[in-house]
Design a protein around this motif. Structure first.
Motif, PDB file in Angstrom:
ATOM      1  N   ARG A   9       0.938  -1.901  -6.544  1.00  0.00           N
ATOM      2  CA  ARG A   9       0.512  -0.911  -5.574  1.00  0.00           C
ATOM      3  C   ARG A   9      -0.980  -1.197  -5.321  1.00  0.00           C
ATOM      4  NH1 ARG A   9      -1.673   2.254  -1.901  1.00  0.00           N
ATOM      5  NH2 ARG A   9      -0.796   4.328  -1.780  1.00  0.00           N
ATOM      6  N   ALA A  10      -1.273  -1.741  -4.142  1.00  0.00           N
ATOM      7  CA  ALA A  10      -2.665  -2.043  -3.795  1.00  0.00           C
ATOM      8  C   ALA A  10      -3.350  -0.731  -3.399  1.00  0.00           C
ATOM      9  CB  ALA A  10      -2.710  -3.068  -2.673  1.00  0.00           C
ATOM     10  N   GLY A  11      -3.564   0.099  -4.393  1.00  0.00           N
ATOM     11  CA  GLY A  11      -4.120   1.429  -4.191  1.00  0.00           C
ATOM     12  C   GLY A  11      -3.927   2.211  -5.477  1.00  0.00           C
ATOM     13  N   ALA A  12      -3.966   3.547  -5.365  1.00  0.00           N
ATOM     14  CA  ALA A  12      -3.907   4.366  -6.577  1.00  0.00           C
ATOM     15  C   ALA A  12      -2.517   4.980  -6.809  1.00  0.00           C
ATOM     16  CB  ALA A  12      -4.956   5.455  -6.488  1.00  0.00           C
ATOM     17  N   GLY A  13      -2.060   5.807  -5.863  1.00  0.00           N
ATOM     18  CA  GLY A  13      -0.810   6.568  -6.057  1.00  0.00           C
ATOM     19  C   GLY A  13       0.423   5.676  -6.047  1.00  0.00           C
TER      20      GLY A  13
ATOM     21  N   ASN B  41     -10.315   2.605  -4.862  1.00  0.00           N
ATOM     22  CA  ASN B  41     -10.600   3.214  -3.552  1.00  0.00           C
ATOM     23  C   ASN B  41     -11.180   4.628  -3.695  1.00  0.00           C
ATOM     24  OD1 ASN B  41      -8.291   4.800  -4.024  1.00  0.00           O
ATOM     25  ND2 ASN B  41      -6.951   3.427  -2.857  1.00  0.00           N
TER      26      ASN B  41
ATOM     27  N   ARG C  56       0.893  -1.163   0.000  1.00  0.00           N
ATOM     28  CA  ARG C  56       0.000   0.000   0.000  1.00  0.00           C
ATOM     29  C   ARG C  56       0.937   1.219   0.000  1.00  0.00           C
ATOM     30  NH1 ARG C  56      -5.071  -0.686   4.074  1.00  0.00           N
ATOM     31  NH2 ARG C  56      -5.274   1.496   3.463  1.00  0.00           N
ATOM     32  N   SER C  57       1.146   1.852   1.172  1.00  0.00           N
ATOM     33  CA  SER C  57       2.019   3.050   1.154  1.00  0.00           C
ATOM     34  C   SER C  57       3.466   2.760   1.526  1.00  0.00           C
ATOM     35  CB  SER C  57       1.462   4.125   2.080  1.00  0.00           C
ATOM     36  OG  SER C  57       0.385   4.766   1.448  1.00  0.00           O
TER      37      SER C  57
HETATM   38  C1  3PG Z   1      -3.753   5.600  -2.574  1.00  0.00           C
HETATM   39  O1  3PG Z   1      -2.884   6.158  -3.248  1.00  0.00           O
HETATM   40  O2  3PG Z   1      -4.348   4.589  -2.978  1.00  0.00           O
HETATM   41  C2  3PG Z   1      -4.164   6.187  -1.258  1.00  0.00           C
HETATM   42  O3  3PG Z   1      -3.353   7.238  -0.891  1.00  0.00           O
HETATM   43  C3  3PG Z   1      -4.263   5.152  -0.169  1.00  0.00           C
HETATM   44  O4  3PG Z   1      -3.052   4.775   0.373  1.00  0.00           O
HETATM   45  P1  3PG Z   1      -3.017   3.557   1.419  1.00  0.00           P
HETATM   46  O5  3PG Z   1      -3.406   2.330   0.696  1.00  0.00           O
HETATM   47  O6  3PG Z   1      -1.622   3.531   1.910  1.00  0.00           O
HETATM   48  O7  3PG Z   1      -4.002   3.867   2.504  1.00  0.00           O
END
Ligand code: 3PG
Length: 314
Positions: free
Chosen positions: A68-72, A95, A48-49
């Motif tokens: 990356r289990a998420g976006a950024g 998300n 994640r982060s």
């Molecule tokens: C993202 O980029 O998906 C969000 O900022 C969430 O980050 P996280 O998965 O570390 O909570």
């Protein structure tokens, strides 16, 4: 296939991977410094982060995929991955609803000063007089900066609240009920609420600087649930002091990498700045959607080498 999952990940989806004969190492407590050793002989890293730095990528002799289990993806050294030809994938949009929900939550919290209300109540103070001064969101103007998956989910909810919604993006804004704007000079002076939904890139770094804060109305609400890097934090602090901006942040400079511990920031001294713990994506709904997408990426790769949602070049 050996996978290291270095952040919190739902148990059901770990089971699903195991049922597909995938060897899963699950260690959500790992941090940036632990990863080079922990990931040195896995085929895939899921984070994640947690920061995946160049050393982790260089030492990963078997590494074939980073998810990356998420976006950024700014926590992954994309250049180092490119150098070794390792694909990096993310879970775009999965998300978005959760981040939009937090954004709306911060808007209402700031307008009604909900945290202050609650703290006073718990301390035995009654102050209906003071807390009766709110604006309300209906009929107010919202400027959304960054109109991707999250910006659009914020727009839907803001429209349902009866807000007058403007949006800006690098691609054309086409969305029922939302007005596109191109110049900040046009919209920041009339916006009651400004909400930022941008990725951290060299183009967006410190985009919200003294010039943009100067354009904002006195007392406007400024929300950033995207990345700390898009805001010049000193300029923001000055604007809070000079223009009485009310600020909601889910991200800030010096955010700790650890999941628990202490935190220190100049923002703590400011009365009308509400900071949450980078929890935008942290709802069960969002984490289920993200985990489903992560499993889809892994299984596709295992099946025939196809990389879904690749963000770096081939
Ligand atoms: C993202 O980029 O998906 C969000 O900022 C969430 O980050 P996280 O998965 O570390 O909570």
């Amino acid at each position: 296939m050996r996978i290291l999952i270095a952040d919190k990940f739902p148990e059901t989806f770990i089971q699903q991977l195991k049922e597909n004969n995938i060897d899963v190492i699950y260690n959500p407590k790992l941090g940036e410094k632990d990863l080079p050793e922990a990931a040195k002989d896995v085929d895939c890293i899921v984070v994640r982060s947690t920061i995946v730095n160049a050393e982790t990528i260089e030492k990963g002799t078997n590494l074939k995929l980073i998810i990356r289990a998420g976006a950024g993806v700014n926590n992954i050294d994309i250049q180092a991955a490119n150098k070794k030809g390792i694909p990096v994938s993310n879970c775009p949009g999965k998300n978005a609803i959760a981040v939009a929900e937090l954004t709306i939550g911060l808007m209402i919290a700031l307008d009604r000063r909900i945290p202050h209300n609650v703290i006073d109540f718990k301390q035995g103070k009654w102050n209906k007089g003071e807390y009766s001064n709110a604006q309300g969101l209906f009929g107010k103007t919202l400027a959304i900066v960054g109109f991707g998956n999250i910006g659009k989910e914020v727009a839907k909810r803001a429209l349902a609240f009866g807000m007058n919604v403007y949006a800006k993006d690098i691609v054309k804004v086409e969305f029922d009920g939302v007005k596109e704007f191109s110049n900040f000079e046009e919209v920041l002076p009339i916006a009651d609420v400004i909400s930022v939904h941008l990725p951290a890139t060299s183009e967006t770094k410190n985009l919200f600087n003294e010039n943009l804060f100067n354009l904002m109305k006195n007392g406007a609400i400024f929300i950033n649930t995207s990345r700390a890097d898009v805001v010049d934090e000193d300029a923001l602090i000055n604007a809070v002091k000079e223009k009485n901006l009310k600020v909601g942040l889910d991200v800030f400079k010096g955010e700790p990498e650890e999941k628990t511990g202490t935190v220190s920031s100049k923002l703590q001294e400011l009365e009308n700045v509400y900071v949450t713990h980078h929890i935008g994506a942290s709802t069960e709904q969002a984490q289920t959607a993200v985990a489903e997408e992560t499993v889809r990426i892994i299984l596709s790769y295992v099946k025939d080498g196809t990389v879904i949602n690749r963000v770096n070049k081939k």
